[in-house]
Design a protein around this motif. Sequence first.
Motif, PDB file in Angstrom:
ATOM      1  N   ILE A   1      34.818  32.371  39.389  1.00  0.00           N
ATOM      2  CA  ILE A   1      34.930  32.992  38.064  1.00  0.00           C
ATOM      3  C   ILE A   1      33.779  32.531  37.171  1.00  0.00           C
ATOM      4  CG2 ILE A   1      36.312  33.029  35.942  1.00  0.00           C
ATOM      5  CD1 ILE A   1      38.804  32.970  37.719  1.00  0.00           C
TER       6      ILE A   1
ATOM      7  N   ALA B   1      44.006  39.585  40.657  1.00  0.00           N
ATOM      8  CA  ALA B   1      42.646  40.117  40.758  1.00  0.00           C
ATOM      9  C   ALA B   1      42.276  40.908  39.505  1.00  0.00           C
ATOM     10  CB  ALA B   1      42.522  41.000  42.000  1.00  0.00           C
TER      11      ALA B   1
ATOM     12  N   SER C   1      40.771  27.409  43.722  1.00  0.00           N
ATOM     13  CA  SER C   1      39.761  28.049  44.565  1.00  0.00           C
ATOM     14  C   SER C   1      39.027  29.176  43.848  1.00  0.00           C
ATOM     15  CB  SER C   1      40.411  28.606  45.838  1.00  0.00           C
ATOM     16  OG  SER C   1      41.383  29.592  45.509  1.00  0.00           O
ATOM     17  N   ARG C   2      39.585  29.679  42.743  1.00  0.00           N
ATOM     18  CA  ARG C   2      38.963  30.782  42.014  1.00  0.00           C
ATOM     19  C   ARG C   2      38.152  30.301  40.817  1.00  0.00           C
ATOM     20  NH1 ARG C   2      37.393  34.096  44.567  1.00  0.00           N
ATOM     21  NH2 ARG C   2      37.016  35.339  42.693  1.00  0.00           N
ATOM     22  N   GLU C   3      38.221  29.026  40.482  1.00  0.00           N
ATOM     23  CA  GLU C   3      37.564  28.539  39.267  1.00  0.00           C
ATOM     24  C   GLU C   3      36.046  28.706  39.334  1.00  0.00           C
ATOM     25  OE1 GLU C   3      40.813  25.155  37.847  1.00  0.00           O
ATOM     26  OE2 GLU C   3      39.042  24.569  39.006  1.00  0.00           O
TER      27      GLU C   3
ATOM     28  N   PHE D   1      44.232  29.762  36.607  1.00  0.00           N
ATOM     29  CA  PHE D   1      43.942  30.359  37.904  1.00  0.00           C
ATOM     30  C   PHE D   1      43.979  29.290  38.999  1.00  0.00           C
ATOM     31  CE2 PHE D   1      41.961  33.454  35.043  1.00  0.00           C
ATOM     32  CZ  PHE D   1      42.422  34.644  35.584  1.00  0.00           C
TER      33      PHE D   1
ATOM     34  N   GLU E   1      41.830  38.477  36.669  1.00  0.00           N
ATOM     35  CA  GLU E   1      40.542  37.794  36.769  1.00  0.00           C
ATOM     36  C   GLU E   1      39.413  38.681  36.265  1.00  0.00           C
ATOM     37  OE1 GLU E   1      37.598  36.428  40.377  1.00  0.00           O
ATOM     38  OE2 GLU E   1      39.698  35.793  40.497  1.00  0.00           O
TER      39      GLU E   1
END
Length: 322
Positions: A62, A136, A57-59, A54, A139
């Motif tokens: 999550i 999305a 910025s999403r780590e 990913f 995720e």
Amino acid sequence: MSGLLALLDDVAGIAKIAAASVDDISAHAAKAGSKAVGVVIDDAAVTPKYVHGFEASRELPIIWKIARGSIFNKLIILLPAALLMAAFAPWLVPYLLVLGGSYLCFEGAEKVAHVVLPHDDHSGGPDGSHDIGDPAHLEETKVKGAIKTDFILSAEIMTLALSTIEAPEVWIQAVVLALVAIGITALVYGAVALIVKMDDVGLWLTQVGKLSVTRAVGRGIVKGMPYVMKLLSIVGTAAMLWVGGSIIIHSLAQIGWHAPEEFIHHYAVIAEHAVSEQWQAAVLWLATAAMDFVVGLAWGLVLVPIVTKLVMPLFGGAKEAH
């Protein structure tokens, strides 16, 4: 005046009892947390894979979602279930520990088999598929999968913690379990967050470091993180097999089958007496841990074909490889 003194004496007595209770809770929480070390290492080793692939910025978001799900698992579902079991079916605890230990042995042995035996390694998107699809949705799917895996590990942690609490008071059991749940969740997911962002920290140091030493440290972090992850995986696997074997051995003794525990203790004592006194405690622990590890690996290797060929097909597919 005498009434005031009596009141103060009562308050002092209550304070002493409260202080003793706090000490008991702290001791129980520390003991319970230490018992779950193998599961904790496994959890910390497994979770980073859920954010692999990913955007950076999403780590952390999550990881935060998974951590919230983990807290919900432990505090809302598993803690009340553990208290009910302790109150109405305490005899069930060692049997559940055998199941939990067997799960750890299976997980560890499966990882060993995955390394030793030839296998097909199909990789694609972050979920291991070739069709990445909507990020999305992917995720959300990965987070749900991580929370489901966490539920199993959390159940082991809470059962292990419950088995170490000697206090009969329900409120102490509840507080200890809550402290273990919160503490271990913070430890695991804090460590996971640190692990997954370390390469970003290293890259940042290489870019903004004013000293050559700082930039060198950054490059070292970036280059070293893959090896750290590999080492963490190895340590996690070894811990799973050691702790899984230990849980099974001790739980079988609680159920009434003492032979395996007595066998291990007998030969561990022989090893202890074979060295000088200053090394005896360490050798006793190492010998016991080594035999627990062997038991865990052997039992796990027995379980691997049973679970993968018989159990998993009954529940609709193969487990996602760690």
